[in-house]
Scaffold this active site. Sequence first.
Site, PDB file in Angstrom:
ATOM      1  N   GLY A   1       5.529   0.988  -5.735  1.00 21.08           N
ATOM      2  CA  GLY A   1       4.587   1.256  -4.664  1.00 21.08           C
ATOM      3  C   GLY A   1       5.059   0.813  -3.297  1.00 21.08           C
TER       4      GLY A   1
ATOM      5  N   VAL B   1       9.038  -6.336  -3.210  1.00 17.18           N
ATOM      6  CA  VAL B   1      10.310  -5.948  -3.815  1.00 17.18           C
ATOM      7  C   VAL B   1      10.626  -4.487  -3.507  1.00 17.18           C
ATOM      8  CG1 VAL B   1      11.639  -5.811  -5.965  1.00 17.18           C
ATOM      9  CG2 VAL B   1      10.040  -7.691  -5.624  1.00 17.18           C
ATOM     10  N   CYS B   2       9.611  -3.631  -3.496  1.00 16.37           N
ATOM     11  CA  CYS B   2       9.838  -2.211  -3.202  1.00 16.37           C
ATOM     12  C   CYS B   2      10.338  -2.035  -1.770  1.00 16.37           C
ATOM     13  CB  CYS B   2       8.563  -1.404  -3.429  1.00 16.37           C
ATOM     14  SG  CYS B   2       8.028  -1.398  -5.151  1.00 16.37           S
ATOM     15  N   THR B   3       9.769  -2.791  -0.839  1.00 22.19           N
ATOM     16  CA  THR B   3      10.232  -2.733   0.539  1.00 22.19           C
ATOM     17  C   THR B   3      11.675  -3.214   0.621  1.00 22.19           C
ATOM     18  OG1 THR B   3       7.993  -3.030   1.384  1.00 22.19           O
ATOM     19  CG2 THR B   3       9.803  -3.558   2.897  1.00 22.19           C
TER      20      THR B   3
ATOM     21  N   MET C   1      13.995  -0.373  -0.865  1.00 21.23           N
ATOM     22  CA  MET C   1      14.169   0.794  -0.005  1.00 21.23           C
ATOM     23  C   MET C   1      14.956   0.427   1.260  1.00 21.23           C
ATOM     24  SD  MET C   1      13.017   3.432  -1.621  1.00 21.23           S
ATOM     25  CE  MET C   1      13.466   2.673  -3.195  1.00 21.23           C
TER      26      MET C   1
END
Length: 159
Positions: free
Chosen positions: A42, A47-49, A52
Site C-alpha cells: 500500500g 516500507v512501501c515508500t 518505491m
Amino acid sequence: MVDTGDAAPDFTVPLANGDVDSFTLSERLEDEAPIVLAFFPGAFTGVCTDEMCTFQDRLSAFDDVDATVYGISRDSPFAQNEFRDQNDLEFGLLSDLNKEVIADYGVEMDFDDMGVYGVAKRSVFVVDADGEVTYAWVSDDPGVEPEYAEVEDAAADAA
C-alpha cells in the site's frame, strides 16, 4: 503463484503516470520489455515508500538496460498519483483496485490484525519481451524489501 519460466498473466489496469491511462501488459512488452512489476501492499506506508523510493533512486540501472519499472498495488490511481508526486517517482504505478492481478500472480495477503484484506505481498517479477517471467521474488514478510541488485541483474539478463 507465478514462477520463473511461466507465461506472465496478462492484465489491463489503470496506470497512474501523472494522468490516469490504461495499461495492458501484453501491449507494452514489445516497446518496454523487460518489464519489472514491483507489487507492494500500500502507498503511503513506511516500507512501501522506502521500496518505491529505492527503485526511483536506482532507476538509471534499469534505464541502462532499457527495462521499465512499474509499481503495482490495490491503491486507486488517484491515490497512486499523489504518492508519485509526494515521492518524486518517475515511473508509473498500476492500480489493481479489484485485486485481479494480485490473485492471478498468487501474491495476495491479509493483515488480519488491522482488518486489511487482499493486498499484494511485497514481490517482484521481471517479464521479458516474450511475456515469460524470468525472475520471481515473493516475500511472506511485508517488512522485507527485495534485493535490488538482484532485480537489476535479472532485468539486464532479460534485456
